[in-house]
Motif scaffolding. Structure first.
Motif, PDB file in Angstrom:
ATOM      1  N   GLU A 274       0.835  -1.202   0.000  1.00  7.66           N
ATOM      2  CA  GLU A 274       0.000   0.000   0.000  1.00  7.66           C
ATOM      3  C   GLU A 274       0.871   1.253   0.000  1.00  7.66           C
ATOM      4  O   GLU A 274       0.610   2.219  -0.722  1.00  7.66           O
ATOM      5  N   ARG A 277       2.818   1.593  -3.423  1.00 10.26           N
ATOM      6  CA  ARG A 277       2.012   2.122  -4.530  1.00 10.26           C
ATOM      7  C   ARG A 277       1.997   3.640  -4.532  1.00 10.26           C
ATOM      8  O   ARG A 277       1.975   4.271  -5.598  1.00 10.26           O
ATOM      9  N   GLU A 278       2.031   4.217  -3.331  1.00 11.84           N
ATOM     10  CA  GLU A 278       2.031   5.688  -3.253  1.00 11.84           C
ATOM     11  C   GLU A 278       3.322   6.266  -3.833  1.00 11.84           C
ATOM     12  O   GLU A 278       3.316   7.341  -4.428  1.00 11.84           O
TER      13      GLU A 278
END
Length: 280
Positions: A274, A277-278
């Motif tokens: 998560e 992905r940023e």
């Protein structure tokens, strides 16, 4: 976004498999650890997320150093060159274990690197794993070199008594012992992450039986914080050395203990993805 896989061998000492996403502006260099595995599966994961991804073979290939012994950091600079030449403007390094050590060093010495994902990282430089170009593994030498000069490293404690986890050698105690025994050398071998302009995302498990990666990560966070640099730490008390990103199922070593377990390692990997992905 269209993707095509292209295997490229760059001039000199860089080789690997590149998944090039047309029109991608983010380029990811994927560095495996001391197993020598060229992590094509992980590179494909990043390509599926829309980045151009290079699974780099940085030792053990034709014309390369056979082991992790005085590996030229220029190897990684060339990988950055390659991705920039293909049109990537945002460069991210993703390294695991010794590959994380390499990624952090690359970012310190190459300000073109915008972000580093260091999985089960080290905060200092360690000695060689395997032979150098001369085919010799001992006496101990640095893992890395720059401009032909070996970087300072923490030597091995010759008096360390092997410890075992699940019947396999756990080297965590060795690394902890070396840091205490060779404090002066450890200070000289500290990776100066506070000088890197790259954003850092560290992923570490408290159950790492190979080396104390969570302690290393916390040291990096502390020094970067004092320098006002952006650093993220994603951790779990139960995960081990082998963090698994979504869809991964890499084999466990038969030679040494990783710690953790598949469930904890995968759970931390999903949480880390998560954050990763940023960065992309």
């Amino acid at each position: 976004m269209e993707m095509r896989a292209v295997e490229e061998s760059l001039t000199g000492a860089v080789a690997g498999t590149c998944f090039r996403c047309l029109k991608a502006t983010t380029g990811v260099v994927v560095l495996g650890g001391s197993s020598g595995r060229v992590d094509v599966g992980r590179a494909r994961l990043f390509a599926n997320a829309g980045a151009s991804a290079l699974a780099l073979q940085w030792f053990g290939g034709e014309g390369q150093v056979p082991g992790i012994c005085e590996i030229p950091l220029e190897t990684f600079f060339a990988a950055t060159d390659y991705l920039i030449e293909t049109g990537c403007r945002h460069i991210v390094y993703v390294g695991t274990s010794k590959g994380a050590e390499a990624s952090l060093l690359a970012a310190v010495h190459d300000q073109r690197i915008d972000a580093v994902v260091a999985i089960s990282p080290s905060s200092v430089v360690w000695g060689n794993v395997g032979a150098g170009r001369d085919g010799v593994s001992w006496p101990e030498r640095s893992s890395w070199s720059l401009d032909g000069i070996a970087l300072p490293f923490v030597p091995t404690d010759p008096d360390w008594t092997p410890e075992y986890v699940d019947g396999q050698v756990s080297y965590r105690g060795l690394f902890e012992s070396c840091l205490k025994t060779f404090k002066r050398e450890a200070n000289a071998a500290t990776i100066p992450v506070e000088t890197a302009s790259a954003e850092l995302l560290l992923v570490a498990g408290g159950g790492d039986a190979l080396w104390p990666s969570l302690s290393f990560a916390r040291d990096i966070v502390g020094r970067r914080g004092e320098a006002g640099k952006v650093t993220h730490l994603i951790s779990s008390p139960d995960a081990g050395h082998r963090i698994l990103l979504p869809g991964e199922n890499t084999p466990r070593s038969t030679l040494h203990a990783h710690g953790g377990n598949d469930e904890a390692d995968s759970k931390l990997g999903r949480k880390a993805w998560e954050g990763i992905r940023e960065l992309l």
